[in-house]
Design a protein around this motif. Structure first.
Motif, PDB file in Angstrom:
ATOM      1  N   THR A   1      18.395 -36.742  43.215  1.00 25.55           N
ATOM      2  CA  THR A   1      18.696 -37.172  42.162  1.00 25.55           C
ATOM      3  C   THR A   1      18.142 -38.360  42.124  1.00 25.55           C
ATOM      4  O   THR A   1      17.115 -39.138  41.399  1.00 25.55           O
ATOM      5  CB  THR A   1      19.851 -37.081  41.829  1.00 25.55           C
TER       6      THR A   1
ATOM      7  N   LEU B   1      15.347 -40.582  39.860  1.00 26.77           N
ATOM      8  CA  LEU B   1      15.345 -41.180  38.914  1.00 26.77           C
ATOM      9  C   LEU B   1      14.335 -42.261  39.125  1.00 26.77           C
ATOM     10  O   LEU B   1      13.879 -43.684  38.457  1.00 26.77           O
ATOM     11  CB  LEU B   1      16.848 -41.773  39.330  1.00 26.77           C
TER      12      LEU B   1
ATOM     13  N   ILE C   1      16.395 -39.182  33.681  1.00 22.10           N
ATOM     14  CA  ILE C   1      17.680 -38.549  33.010  1.00 22.10           C
ATOM     15  C   ILE C   1      18.033 -37.527  33.123  1.00 22.10           C
ATOM     16  O   ILE C   1      19.027 -36.281  33.692  1.00 22.10           O
ATOM     17  CB  ILE C   1      18.106 -39.697  31.607  1.00 22.10           C
TER      18      ILE C   1
ATOM     19  N   SER D   1      18.106 -35.169  35.670  1.00 19.79           N
ATOM     20  CA  SER D   1      19.325 -35.340  37.265  1.00 19.79           C
ATOM     21  C   SER D   1      20.467 -34.408  35.767  1.00 19.79           C
ATOM     22  O   SER D   1      20.977 -33.780  36.474  1.00 19.79           O
ATOM     23  CB  SER D   1      20.229 -36.552  36.891  1.00 19.79           C
ATOM     24  N   ILE D   2      20.044 -34.436  35.122  1.00 19.05           N
ATOM     25  CA  ILE D   2      21.305 -33.812  33.859  1.00 19.05           C
ATOM     26  C   ILE D   2      21.296 -32.411  34.048  1.00 19.05           C
ATOM     27  O   ILE D   2      22.568 -31.681  34.264  1.00 19.05           O
ATOM     28  CB  ILE D   2      20.917 -34.209  32.149  1.00 19.05           C
TER      29      ILE D   2
ATOM     30  N   ILE E   1      22.160 -31.433  37.808  1.00 18.16           N
ATOM     31  CA  ILE E   1      23.833 -31.820  37.162  1.00 18.16           C
ATOM     32  C   ILE E   1      24.378 -30.992  37.304  1.00 18.16           C
ATOM     33  O   ILE E   1      25.559 -30.415  37.551  1.00 18.16           O
ATOM     34  CB  ILE E   1      24.815 -33.566  37.100  1.00 18.16           C
TER      35      ILE E   1
ATOM     36  N   ILE F   1      25.601 -41.658  29.428  1.00 16.25           N
ATOM     37  CA  ILE F   1      25.236 -40.646  30.510  1.00 16.25           C
ATOM     38  C   ILE F   1      25.154 -41.278  31.716  1.00 16.25           C
ATOM     39  O   ILE F   1      25.114 -40.778  32.264  1.00 16.25           O
ATOM     40  CB  ILE F   1      23.624 -40.048  29.923  1.00 16.25           C
ATOM     41  N   GLU F   2      24.969 -42.796  31.652  1.00 18.09           N
ATOM     42  CA  GLU F   2      24.132 -43.507  32.733  1.00 18.09           C
ATOM     43  C   GLU F   2      25.448 -43.402  33.430  1.00 18.09           C
ATOM     44  O   GLU F   2      25.549 -43.180  34.843  1.00 18.09           O
ATOM     45  CB  GLU F   2      23.089 -44.607  32.468  1.00 18.09           C
TER      46      GLU F   2
ATOM     47  N   LEU G   1      26.296 -40.328  35.218  1.00 18.92           N
ATOM     48  CA  LEU G   1      25.379 -39.820  35.792  1.00 18.92           C
ATOM     49  C   LEU G   1      25.554 -40.988  37.356  1.00 18.92           C
ATOM     50  O   LEU G   1      25.872 -40.301  38.689  1.00 18.92           O
ATOM     51  CB  LEU G   1      23.854 -40.288  35.839  1.00 18.92           C
ATOM     52  N   TYR G   2      24.744 -42.661  36.965  1.00 20.38           N
ATOM     53  CA  TYR G   2      25.390 -43.394  38.680  1.00 20.38           C
ATOM     54  C   TYR G   2      26.176 -43.338  39.108  1.00 20.38           C
ATOM     55  O   TYR G   2      26.635 -43.004  40.572  1.00 20.38           O
ATOM     56  CB  TYR G   2      24.690 -44.462  38.322  1.00 20.38           C
TER      57      TYR G   2
ATOM     58  N   PHE H   1      28.164 -39.252  38.731  1.00 19.21           N
ATOM     59  CA  PHE H   1      27.996 -38.074  39.901  1.00 19.21           C
ATOM     60  C   PHE H   1      27.788 -38.722  41.124  1.00 19.21           C
ATOM     61  O   PHE H   1      28.211 -38.054  42.141  1.00 19.21           O
ATOM     62  CB  PHE H   1      26.747 -37.570  39.534  1.00 19.21           C
TER      63      PHE H   1
END
Length: 228
Positions: free
Chosen positions: A17, A21, A34, A37-38, A41, A126-127, A130-131, A134
């Motif tokens: 991931t 990114l 992004i 990565s989604i 995840i 979302i960010e 994600l960051y 996750f």
């Protein structure tokens, strides 16, 4: 630390991931990173039989307090960014932040509202999911949640956060990584629940975009640093 099969999988997920990114950020194609990565995840949570609660999306008991705290953090982060982080990053890298991509919202309230909707959905939510949600959760599974593990976690994920914004040039990488450290601290303070960080991120960007809409993006900086 015992290296189990689940730890190995977490390490591979973190590396895959993060690399995705960073590479897409360097290539100025952050949306691809992004989206990829989604997908990673989503597949990971499905294979584990988990839902979004596993990456910090458990609903808060008090939405009002959560939103208010996010607003306070967002205002503080905006002031820190405007007064210290952005000027320092520009001076250190000898580059300038480029706001030209947001020129369409200057004095245009419709474009401003449309941009805010996109920012709250695709940037803040979302960010942070994600960051912080996750990546920080996965890193915590490997290094633990003690002081040193948490410091490593925040620094590592913030470096990934900064490098994945390489399309904003060198000062953008540095300032984004610095802000990422603060978002990481908020995430940890809130018990690895991502909602306060989401609202802080959203309000930070709302204020920043509002200053561009009003043509005052450099107002605070000039008032403080250009006096006399």
């Amino acid at each position: 630390m015992i290296i189990s099969s689940s730890n190995i999988i977490s390490i591979l997920l973190i590396l895959a991931t993060s690399a995705l990114l960073i590479i897409t950020g360097l290539k100025k194609r952050p949306g691809i990173g992004i989206l990829g990565s989604i997908i990673i995840i989503s597949i990971t949570l499905w294979l584990r039989g988990q839902n979004l609660n596993a990456i910090g999306f458990s609903l808060p008991e008090n939405w009002g307090a959560t939103i208010l705290l996010g607003l306070i953090y967002g205002c503080v982060l905006y002031l820190l960014s405007t007064v210290f982080i952005d000027p320092f990053s520009e001076k250190l890298t000898k580059t300038s932040h480029d706001y030209s991509s947001f020129s369409s919202i200057r004095g245009n309230w419709k474009a401003y509202i449309q941009t805010l909707v996109m920012v709250w959905i695709f940037v803040a939510t979302i960010e942070e999911g994600l960051y912080r949600g996750f990546l920080m959760t996965e890193v915590s599974n490997i290094v633990g949640a003690d002081l040193y593990g948490t410091i490593f976690n925040i620094i590592f994920t913030s470096i990934v956060f900064g490098l994945s914004h390489a399309y904003q040039n060198r000062c953008g990488i540095l300032s984004t990584a610095s802000i990422g450290i603060l978002f990481g601290c908020i995430f940890v303070i809130c018990g690895f629940n991502v909602w306060v960080a989401i609202f802080a991120h959203g309000f930070l960007d709302t204020i920043a975009l509002g200053s561009i809409f009003l043509g005052k993006e450099n107002y605070i900086h000039q008032k403080i640093w250009n006096r006399g």
